[in-house]
Design an enzyme around this catalytic site. Structure first.
Site, PDB file in Angstrom:
ATOM      1  N   CYS A   5     -13.334   1.916  22.419  1.00  0.00           N
ATOM      2  CA  CYS A   5     -12.803   1.872  23.788  1.00  0.00           C
ATOM      3  C   CYS A   5     -11.917   3.064  24.134  1.00  0.00           C
ATOM      4  CB  CYS A   5     -12.037   0.574  24.016  1.00  0.00           C
ATOM      5  SG  CYS A   5     -10.535   0.447  23.012  1.00  0.00           S
TER       6      CYS A   5
ATOM      7  N   LYS B 177     -26.795 -14.936 -18.759  1.00  0.00           N
ATOM      8  CA  LYS B 177     -26.484 -15.442 -17.416  1.00  0.00           C
ATOM      9  C   LYS B 177     -27.442 -14.770 -16.427  1.00  0.00           C
ATOM     10  CE  LYS B 177     -22.691 -16.142 -14.156  1.00  0.00           C
ATOM     11  NZ  LYS B 177     -23.360 -15.541 -12.980  1.00  0.00           N
TER      12      LYS B 177
ATOM     13  N   TYR C  78     -15.068  -9.821  -5.659  1.00  0.00           N
ATOM     14  CA  TYR C  78     -14.918 -11.263  -5.439  1.00  0.00           C
ATOM     15  C   TYR C  78     -14.084 -11.879  -6.563  1.00  0.00           C
ATOM     16  CZ  TYR C  78     -16.103 -16.187  -4.884  1.00  0.00           C
ATOM     17  OH  TYR C  78     -16.025 -17.555  -4.732  1.00  0.00           O
TER      18      TYR C  78
END
Length: 689
Positions: free
Chosen positions: A416, A123, A43
């Site tokens: 498919c 943190k 990220y």
């Protein structure tokens, strides 16, 4: 990812659009669904790429740029709470040089000669919250949400052990902010309980905390082992103290839990020593941390530094390096996405990394398998940065068994069986069978009903899969006839496994509600390749109404040159995206489906509203040395008020702010008769805006 230094403007435009859509989806999964789709490191890499592109091409910054937003739009099942002061996220520092740059920016911005004390604290990898007290009584608890509006979780916060419901000797209005978390051992115990009860296990402690807080039944939250720390006073912190260390002392006196592991650093050396201490001892802590937060200790200096779009300038988060583990690659499976893109996924021998069991990892594309020489039965290195989906870093070739098996890239679609199309420039393999491919059709319906598209609550992944398997829906249109089909059927949906009377009633109500939709949302819901929310808005702005949009798209099918040129001239729609639009509307079934949807939906015409101020969209140039404020501070204030700050003077410039020793820019401004003011006039102007 392409080399930013070599990228063209058109390529940058396309990449910014893709990044905006990707990051928005990842934000929604992380903040709203409590289900991260990518690791922190991946990220951060995407987010930093976005920032670098915006720095190189500032004129291409999108309205929905990730750099302007925090978190994600909140869901509908909780009441909304508006934060008086936005709950912004922090910028990231990944190495010592990033931290030194952060310290230097503070010195330059504030014109300081000495190191300003920095408060350092762990943190916590948890869920951010805000709690408001009036006359000492807890009245509101809220999540961060999108940073501006959160969800009301007051009843759930009150169930947390030792969370004060009433406090003495505080102002009439008090706000505290902090992090709610679950300790590592409590998380393991909770997952054991989930497993024993036949329920899904939580991916990690943060997900467990987030899921616990977002329970509509607070008695469920009360059974979860939630804990908390406070670290901020929100809108009221400067009424309590003049610095961060003083604030925490005051909050502790009020009865709040604070993290005692902290450091007031008076030099860069002390910052780095504290970081190394926490990095070395993180595994011994009872809770998960993913870095260290640094913030200016002095609140007066914090005020001067201010904010950018999504981050405070006075704080940053120094991230820990990702945790590395090793496990066995058992097999490689392939997923087919909404636009036919095939993505390989590594199925792994389960391994615990940082307290989380990992059994899958995305491989992104088939070239990565070849580039890393990945083989089934290999032992691979995994990198995890605090989230669910890790990244395979490489193979331990010293441990490669003799019986490894190479992976054969598929030639035919696994859903498919149609022949696959390979596009070297995209490094992807795609199935072009469209709606005739069951996997694509499923993903397309999932996209159609998703939050940012038609927003049909109650149609999640499992529900869509169930309805398709039972033959109740086969395309987006069928959703709107589901109630009619159910009413005339002997086998009622509410009597089937996983459904009940209430859930079916709510589903039909939400389907009916979704029939009123804006044109940008409708276009986005169609699932056209490379048409994310921003490009959907561009098309909606250009065509104005559904009727005009569908008429123009039909003209596009006839190779009408005017409409082709009109689309090609749209800022944000390059040649590649235009080809994707043409390909989509070349399929007759797509046009027919859209027309039928247009008959039953109320698709609102496009309307654009913007708040205006006297500086909004004005082009301002600063030149010379300003006596009392730095150039950076002046620029930040101008942008905050909606102005666009340019580096050079031109006929488009609206205002020049001239300081001492202003040179050629001032001269040119006089020649062009552009309004010129000094710093004192500028300060008066912004005070009155």
């Amino acid at each position: 990812m392409q080399n930013i230094d070599l990228i063209s403007e058109e390529e940058a435009q396309k990449l910014l659009e893709e990044l905006a859509d990707k990051i928005a989806a990842y934000n929604h999964a992380y903040y709203i669904e409590d289900n991260p789709l990518v690791s922190d490191s991946e990220y951060d890499q995407l987010f930093n790429t976005n920032l670098k592109l915006e720095q190189k091409f500032p004129h291409l910054i999108l309205e929905n740029s990730p750099s302007k937003k925090v978190g994600a739009k909140i869901a509908n099942k909780f009441a909304k709470v508006t934060h008086q002061v936005p709950m912004l996220s922090l910028s990231n520092a990944f190495d010592e040089q990033d931290v030194r740059d952060f310290v230097d920016r503070i010195k330059i911005f504030l014109r300081l000669n000495e190191f300003a004390p920095i408060f350092c604290e762990p943190k916590i990898d948890g869920v951010s919250f805000s709690a408001v007290y009036k006359h000492g009584v807890l009245t509101t608890g809220a999540t961060r949400g999108d940073g501006y509006v959160g969800e009301d979780i007051t009843a759930n916060i009150k169930t947390i052990k030792n969370f004060p419901h009433k406090i003495d000797n505080v102002p009439e209005f008090l706000e505290v902010r902090g992090e709610i978390y679950i300790e590592k051992q409590d998380f393991l115990n909770l997952n054991k309980e989930q497993e024993e009860q036949g329920k899904d296990k939580f991916a990690n402690p943060r997900n467990a905390a987030a899921g616990s807080l977002r329970q509509l039944d607070s008695s469920i939250t009360a059974k979860r082992p939630l804990k908390y720390f406070v670290y901020s006073g929100g809108v009221t912190e400067q009424n309590l103290a003049s610095s961060q260390d003083q604030l925490l002392t005051k909050l502790k006196e009020c009865g709040f839990n604070i993290n005692e592991i902290s450091k007031l650093a008076s030099s860069e050396e002390e910052i780095f020593a504290f970081y190394e201490y926490l990095k070395t001892n993180r595994e011994n802590l009872p809770y998960e941390i993913d870095g260290v937060v640094y913030k200016l200790n002095d609140f007066a200096l914090q005020n001067r530094m201010g904010f950018i779009a999504r981050n405070p300038r006075f704080a940053t988060a120094h991230k820990f390096p990702a945790i590395i583990g090793q496990t066995k690659l058992l097999s490689i499976t392939v997923q087919v996405g909404r636009t036919g893109t095939l993505t390989p996924v590594a199925e792994l021998e389960p391994i615990e990394i940082g307290g989380v069991t990992v059994s899958r990892a995305t491989l992104h594309n088939f070239q990565e398998i070849a580039r890393k020489d990945l083989r089934i039965k290999d032992y691979v290195f995994l990198q995890r940065a605090g989230d669910v989906i890790p990244k395979i870093m490489g193979v331990d070739f010293d441990k490669r068994p003799n019986d490894t098996e190479t992976f054969d890239t598929p030639l035919f679609c696994l859903s498919c069986n149609s022949k696959l199309h390979y596009t070297p420039e995209d490094i992807i393999i795609r199935c072009d069978n469209g709606l005739n491919c069951p996997a694509q059709n499923y993903e397309r319906i999932r996209h159609f009903v998703s939050k940012n598209a038609m927003d049909i609550e109650g149609l999640g992944r499992k529900q869509v899969e169930f309805l398709i398997d039972k033959g109740l829906i086969s395309n987006p249109l069928d959703i709107f006839f589901l109630k009619e089909k159910n009413d005339s059927s002997l086998a009622k949906l509410e009597n089937m496994d996983g459904w009940g009377k209430k859930s079916v009633e709510n589903l039909f109500k939400n389907i009916e509600k979704s029939k009123n939709v804006s044109l940008p949302r409708f276009i986005y819901a169609l699932g056209i390749r490379h048409i994310g929310e921003q490009n959907a808005k561009l098309l909606a702005r250009e065509f104005g109404s559904y009727n005009n949009f569908i008429a123009q798209m039909e003209l596009l099918r006839t190779n009408e040159p005017d409409i082709y040129q009109k689309l090609n001239n749209l800022e944000g729609i390059g040649d590649k995206i235009l080809v994707d639009i043409i390909d989509f509307f070349d399929v007759k079934e797509n046009i027919e489906l859209i027309k039928k949807l247009g008959e039953i939906l109320n698709i609102e015409d496009y309307k654009e509203t913007r708040e205006q101020s006297s500086l909004t969209d004005k082009i301002v140039v600063f030149t010379g040395s300003l006596p009392t404020i730095s150039r950076a501070e002046a620029k930040a204030t101008a942008e905050k008020l909606g102005a666009k700050v340019a580096v050079g003077v031109s006929s488009n410039t609206d205002l020049v702010v001239a300081g001492v020793d202003a040179g050629s820019k001032l001269k040119k401004a006089k020649e062009l008769n552009i309004k010129i003011i000094d710093e004192e006039e500028w300060l008066t102007l912004i005070k009155n805006v």
